[in-house]
Design a protein around this motif. Structure first.
Motif, short mmCIF file in Angstrom:
data_model
loop_
_atom_site.label_atom_id
_atom_site.label_comp_id
_atom_site.label_asym_id
_atom_site.label_seq_id
_atom_site.Cartn_x
_atom_site.Cartn_y
_atom_site.Cartn_z
N TYR A 52 -6.54 -1.44 -6.93
CA TYR A 52 -5.24 -0.91 -6.32
C TYR A 52 -5.43 -0.81 -4.81
O TYR A 52 -4.52 -1.24 -3.97
CB TYR A 52 -5.00 0.40 -7.02
CG TYR A 52 -3.95 1.39 -6.22
CD1 TYR A 52 -2.69 0.97 -6.37
CD2 TYR A 52 -4.13 2.46 -5.58
CE1 TYR A 52 -1.48 1.69 -5.65
CE2 TYR A 52 -3.26 3.31 -5.17
CZ TYR A 52 -1.86 2.89 -5.09
OH TYR A 52 -0.88 3.70 -4.56
N LEU A 53 -6.41 -0.37 -4.24
CA LEU A 53 -6.81 0.10 -3.04
C LEU A 53 -6.73 -1.23 -2.18
O LEU A 53 -6.26 -1.30 -1.24
CB LEU A 53 -8.11 0.83 -2.61
CG LEU A 53 -7.79 2.20 -3.42
CD1 LEU A 53 -9.50 3.03 -3.13
CD2 LEU A 53 -6.85 3.20 -2.56
N TRP A 54 -7.53 -2.20 -2.72
CA TRP A 54 -7.50 -3.69 -2.29
C TRP A 54 -6.42 -4.18 -1.79
O TRP A 54 -6.22 -4.88 -0.82
CB TRP A 54 -8.52 -4.55 -2.92
CG TRP A 54 -8.85 -5.95 -2.55
CD1 TRP A 54 -7.99 -6.97 -2.77
CD2 TRP A 54 -9.79 -6.11 -1.33
NE1 TRP A 54 -8.46 -8.10 -1.89
CE2 TRP A 54 -9.56 -7.45 -1.16
CE3 TRP A 54 -10.60 -5.39 -0.70
CZ2 TRP A 54 -10.27 -8.18 -0.19
CZ3 TRP A 54 -11.47 -6.26 0.34
CH2 TRP A 54 -11.34 -7.48 0.48
N GLU A 55 -5.35 -4.10 -2.75
CA GLU A 55 -4.02 -4.63 -2.80
C GLU A 55 -3.21 -3.98 -1.72
O GLU A 55 -2.54 -4.52 -0.77
CB GLU A 55 -3.38 -4.65 -4.04
CG GLU A 55 -3.76 -5.65 -5.13
CD GLU A 55 -2.68 -5.71 -6.26
OE1 GLU A 55 -1.75 -6.53 -5.84
OE2 GLU A 55 -2.73 -5.42 -7.15
N LEU A 56 -3.39 -2.66 -1.60
CA LEU A 56 -2.89 -1.85 -0.42
C LEU A 56 -3.17 -2.35 0.92
O LEU A 56 -2.36 -2.56 1.79
CB LEU A 56 -2.90 -0.45 -0.68
CG LEU A 56 -2.33 0.53 -1.79
CD1 LEU A 56 -2.82 1.91 -1.70
CD2 LEU A 56 -0.66 0.34 -1.55
N LYS A 57 -4.56 -2.56 1.03
CA LYS A 57 -5.13 -3.08 2.39
C LYS A 57 -5.07 -4.61 2.56
O LYS A 57 -5.33 -5.02 3.58
CB LYS A 57 -6.46 -2.58 2.55
CG LYS A 57 -6.52 -1.25 2.94
CD LYS A 57 -7.97 -0.82 3.40
CE LYS A 57 -8.23 0.43 4.22
NZ LYS A 57 -9.33 0.65 4.84
N ASN A 58 -4.80 -5.20 1.41
CA ASN A 58 -4.74 -6.82 1.54
C ASN A 58 -3.54 -7.21 0.67
O ASN A 58 -3.83 -8.11 -0.46
CB ASN A 58 -5.99 -7.51 0.96
CG ASN A 58 -7.25 -7.08 1.74
OD1 ASN A 58 -7.59 -7.64 2.89
ND2 ASN A 58 -7.75 -6.06 1.36
N PRO A 59 -2.28 -6.95 1.11
CA PRO A 59 -0.93 -7.20 0.31
C PRO A 59 -0.91 -8.52 0.47
O PRO A 59 -1.09 -9.49 1.22
CB PRO A 59 -0.11 -6.51 0.81
CG PRO A 59 -0.34 -6.40 2.28
CD PRO A 59 -1.84 -6.14 2.26
N PRO A 60 -0.28 -9.30 -0.85
CA PRO A 60 0.25 -10.38 -1.06
C PRO A 60 1.50 -10.93 -0.08
O PRO A 60 1.93 -10.06 0.50
CB PRO A 60 0.43 -10.72 -2.57
CG PRO A 60 0.71 -9.35 -2.84
CD PRO A 60 0.04 -8.52 -2.09
N ALA A 61 1.84 -12.10 -0.25
CA ALA A 61 2.98 -12.71 0.59
C ALA A 61 4.18 -11.80 -0.09
O ALA A 61 4.19 -11.68 -1.20
CB ALA A 61 2.98 -14.12 0.77
N HIS A 62 5.17 -11.81 0.62
CA HIS A 62 6.61 -11.62 0.17
C HIS A 62 6.89 -10.05 -0.34
O HIS A 62 7.60 -9.91 -1.29
CB HIS A 62 6.99 -12.65 -0.88
CG HIS A 62 6.93 -13.92 -0.39
ND1 HIS A 62 6.71 -15.13 -1.20
CD2 HIS A 62 6.91 -14.55 0.86
CE1 HIS A 62 6.73 -16.01 -0.54
NE2 HIS A 62 6.77 -15.80 0.69
N VAL A 63 5.95 -9.20 0.08
CA VAL A 63 6.00 -7.74 -0.33
C VAL A 63 7.27 -7.01 -0.25
O VAL A 63 7.66 -6.14 -1.02
CB VAL A 63 4.88 -6.82 0.06
CG1 VAL A 63 3.56 -7.45 -0.43
CG2 VAL A 63 4.78 -6.77 1.59
N ASN A 64 8.14 -7.38 0.84
CA ASN A 64 9.25 -6.64 1.11
C ASN A 64 10.43 -7.24 0.13
O ASN A 64 11.59 -6.49 -0.06
CB ASN A 64 9.87 -7.03 2.31
CG ASN A 64 9.04 -6.44 3.38
OD1 ASN A 64 8.28 -5.61 3.08
ND2 ASN A 64 8.88 -6.98 4.62
#
Length: 355
Positions: free
Chosen positions: A341-353
């Motif tokens: 979870y923390l890794w995704e927060l700091k390294n989000p994938p494309a198109h998160v908006n």
């Protein structure tokens, strides 16, 4: 059916603490695991912490209660009494549990349940958030072989948990009561029978979880176990589920064990929890007990605040963030889902908006 998120994580409910961490601020742990006793009355064949050697050491009650009060003030929200030994072997454990709750800390207990006598239950049940008993079998014979203890202990555990369920109902307590089975070749045929027992005596859930090899464990007999052939059990066990009882089959964790793959490249979870062993040492990670790189200090010698803000912890966090090879960490460590979870927060994938 896993309403307790046992096969996931609960850091999503602590947005304020996560936001502070993302800003680089010092945060205090949400959760601490405490080993009140180094001694244990069982010698389970799969014991991850056998390398700790079940030393007959106990945390000092006075000092622990003093530190628990301090921890509550600093923002610690929960403690689980478990660890390298059986926590109920500490003669003052009931007093310690009630003290923690008095200062606003939620308390959990992981135990083999033999010493969870009616006397202990009467004293503590009102102040415990949840109790999970490691039972690992549905018959005396299998239980005694896995726990390496007497057959009579199986009946003691069932009687103790039955009493807890009755007392909870009588007094309207909110304590969640559960059992746990570490799925092994020796007990896989008894999972359904144990689910029936747990449901019949008034448990809220039964967890079926995979074995996890600790890097320092002396025992290695299950290190090559594969869970793909056991996954069909999940469907069979669903039949026990209803509004009052759930079998939590940790299929996600079993699949991760078989694949042994991590998507994150560093450990970011250390600031959110800690481990205190029966010698009063504060560790950053239970997978590295004995490795002084993860030793923060000792609560008998220093206040918790001094330990948490000390140089040893800062050096350990730097190591975990930059130089620790997480591929060598324990598969399915307690903080694995938190780290994802923390890794995704700091390294989000494309198109998160595009929510």
């Amino acid at each position: 059916m896993d309403k307790y998120r046992i096969d996931s994580h609960k850091l999503i409910y602590h947005v304020d603490r996560v936001n502070s961490w993302l800003k680089g601020e010092n945060i205090y742990p949400i959760y601490i695991e405490i080993s009140a006793s180094g001694a244990c009355n069982h010698r389970c064949v799969y014991c991850a912490l056998d390398f700790m050697e079940y030393k007959p050491r106990l945390l000092d009650s006075f000092m622990l209660k003093k530190r628990l009060k301090e921890m509550a003030r600093l923002g610690v929200k929960s403690v689980m009494f478990a660890g390298e030994g059986e926590p109920l072997m500490h003669k003052n454990i009931a007093e310690i549990i009630n003290h923690a709750k008095k200062w606003g800390i939620d308390v959990a207990l992981t135990t083999n349940g033999v010493l969870l006598t009616p006397r202990v239950i009467d004293k503590t049940l009102a102040n415990i958030t949840w109790i999970k008993v490691s039972i690992n079998a549905a018959t005396q014979e299998t239980y005694s072989k896995i726990h390496r203890t007497s057959r009579a202990d199986f009946d003691k555990v069932i009687a103790n948990m039955s009493y807890a369920a009755r007392l909870r109902k009588k007094n309207g307590y909110s304590c969640t009561l559960g059992m746990q089975l570490v799925l092994l070749p020796e007990n896989c045929h008894e999972a359904a029978s144990l689910a029936k027992i747990a449901k019949d005596i008034g448990m809220d859930y039964l967890v079926i979880k995979p074995y996890s090899q600790h890097p320092s464990s002396k025992t290695t007999r299950y290190k090559d176990i594969k869970y793909s052939k056991y996954l069909t059990l999940a469907k069979k066990l669903q039949g026990f589920n209803d509004k009052k009882f759930n079998v939590i089959f940790r299929i996600n964790t079993m699949k991760k064990w078989d694949q042994a793959k991590r998507d994150y490249r560093c450990c970011g979870a250390l600031p959110f929890w800690a481990y205190i062993d029966a010698g009063a040492n504060v560790w950053g990670c239970s997978a590295y007990l004995g490795d002084k790189r993860f030793l923060y200090g000792n609560i008998n010698k220093e206040p918790f605040k001094a330990i948490w803000e000390g140089g040893d912890r800062k050096a350990s966090l730097e190591l975990a963030a930059s130089r620790l090879d997480v591929k060598k960490c324990r598969v399915n460590c307690r903080m694995d889902e938190v780290n994802r979870y923390l890794w995704e927060l700091k390294n989000p994938p494309a198109h998160v908006n595009f929510i």
